[in-house]
Design a protein around this motif. Sequence first.
Motif, PDB file in Angstrom:
ATOM      1  N   GLY A  69      -4.393   4.267  -5.461  1.00 60.51           N
ATOM      2  CA  GLY A  69      -3.624   3.338  -4.627  1.00 60.51           C
ATOM      3  C   GLY A  69      -2.401   4.068  -4.120  1.00 60.51           C
ATOM      4  N   SER A  70      -1.981   3.731  -2.892  1.00 59.76           N
ATOM      5  CA  SER A  70      -0.926   4.536  -2.277  1.00 59.76           C
ATOM      6  C   SER A  70       0.088   3.706  -1.502  1.00 59.76           C
ATOM      7  N   GLY A  71       1.200   4.358  -1.204  1.00 62.12           N
ATOM      8  CA  GLY A  71       2.231   3.776  -0.362  1.00 62.12           C
ATOM      9  C   GLY A  71       1.763   3.593   1.075  1.00 62.12           C
ATOM     10  N   ASP A  72       0.589   4.188   1.419  1.00 60.99           N
ATOM     11  CA  ASP A  72       0.053   4.015   2.777  1.00 60.99           C
ATOM     12  C   ASP A  72      -0.721   2.699   2.921  1.00 60.99           C
ATOM     13  N   ASN A 121       1.214  -3.829   2.337  1.00 61.76           N
ATOM     14  CA  ASN A 121       2.358  -3.115   1.769  1.00 61.76           C
ATOM     15  C   ASN A 121       1.849  -2.123   0.719  1.00 61.76           C
ATOM     16  N   TRP A 122       2.774  -1.379   0.126  1.00 60.10           N
ATOM     17  CA  TRP A 122       2.405  -0.373  -0.875  1.00 60.10           C
ATOM     18  C   TRP A 122       1.463  -0.937  -1.940  1.00 60.10           C
ATOM     19  N   SER A 139      -0.175  -5.348  -4.760  1.00 58.30           N
ATOM     20  CA  SER A 139       0.723  -4.697  -3.805  1.00 58.30           C
ATOM     21  C   SER A 139       2.169  -5.145  -3.932  1.00 58.30           C
ATOM     22  N   LYS A 140       3.008  -4.502  -3.148  1.00 55.97           N
ATOM     23  CA  LYS A 140       4.432  -4.802  -3.131  1.00 55.97           C
ATOM     24  C   LYS A 140       4.709  -6.170  -2.495  1.00 55.97           C
ATOM     25  N   TRP A 180       6.497  -8.613  -5.886  1.00 57.82           N
ATOM     26  CA  TRP A 180       5.461  -7.590  -6.069  1.00 57.82           C
ATOM     27  C   TRP A 180       4.775  -7.612  -7.427  1.00 57.82           C
ATOM     28  N   ILE A 181       3.563  -7.046  -7.427  1.00 59.56           N
ATOM     29  CA  ILE A 181       2.719  -6.985  -8.630  1.00 59.56           C
ATOM     30  C   ILE A 181       3.111  -5.734  -9.417  1.00 59.56           C
TER      31      ILE A 181
END
Length: 479
Positions: free
Chosen positions: A132-135, A157-158, A175-176, A201-202
Amino acid sequence: MDGNRAPPPSGEATSSVMCQLVSAEGENLGAPLYLPQNVGPPQLQDIVNQLLRNEDKLPYAFYIADEELAVQLGAYMQQKNANVEVALRIVYQPQAVFRIRPVNRCSATIAGHTEAVLAVSFSPDGRCLASGSGDTTVRFWDLNTQTPLFTCKGHKNWVLCIAWSPDGKHLVSGSKSGELILWDPKTGNQLGTPLTGHRKWITAVSWEPVHLQSPSRRFVSASKDGDARIWDVTTRKCVISLTGHTNAVTCVKWGGDGLIYTGSEDCFIKVWETTQGKLVKTLQGHGHWVNSLALSTEYVLRTGAYDHTGKTYSTPEEMKEAALARYEKMRGNAPERLVSGSDDFTMFLWEPTISKQPKARMTGHQKVVNHVYFSPDGQWLASASFDKSVKLWSGITGKFVSAFRGHVADVYQISWSADSRLLLSGSKDSTLKVWDIRARKLKYDLPGHADEVYAVDWSPDGEKVVSGGKDRALKLWMN
């Protein structure tokens, strides 16, 4: 003493050593024995296997006063100038019957993510990998060809956390923005619409163990909004909301006895039952945020029915049975243990089913404790801290064992090899390090990342390690 000369026949007491064999839990194995001075670990192993009536001989390591015994008893008594009048307490500790080779080289650097990699996780059988990524994407990777398999878009979101169901059929990502998405690892398809309900966010996700429910149906999510929620993947609904924390919930674990543990920035750990979501007890002691929780049974809960043999299962019932047998064997007669790591620089070891009081308070870190993790066999406990060190403790008593120093910046995450003999750490200093638990020292230094390493995982089958971080690349390490 010259090895060829027999000791002088000066009676039973001096030519033999009185020993008391003790389990790691502290229970005596039979009465004290008088053993010849030339008895060493191989002979002790035979004795323990006989006394425990093990049908298949198991390997054991032996410890006297927390130090591994590597010589014969006579030599040990001389080295330590030990008192022969008192029974020597020898703790026996079972070792894994298989051996994991340490990873020592980067076998692939896989580009794909366009922002930092924030989470990496191997599937329970070790054959698949997700990140999982910030993209805002979740990606599945083909481990045979070491190339991207699916790029899963759906989050806005992230992607902060990911978790495989223990039967390997689902991956959930948080996600955020506070939504959760279920993915099918076989196709990379999103299963239904995002699960919404959390307002912030999670922070963490944990699945119900497969020995309690097969196929996997429920998971629990923790959020910065102060709640934890239990979701059902078949109805795609939140079935229970666990409310009671007064600040962000930072971590959550679904235990093997069916209880859920949540840690929070309100400094408390709460224990919940999962039929109605009732609060069972609150564990208090920390003076600052709780950052990380770990269970002594975590490895078998994560891997469910899958072990190092690679056996597959045709029905959910078969899987449930195999997972239950693995869980019961790992747990033995001891209660499930929980450890918490905090911003107050300390850790607590708990046996929540037995007591609200901690079994041990573990001090020594000079800064925030960021990640705690039990070894797969539950014998050890490792902690990673912003003080640049990784510390090793007894997973049974919480007693300090050793400090691993070598990182030159914050240590973010740790992961164990399946045989509990090696520990991996990833750091802000851009390196991974592999530590040898029995030798208590650095085994391999693994540089290669161009920037901070946020996430590491050692595959449950022991074959490979994955790391990801700020440089956006995913690295696979083999031996």
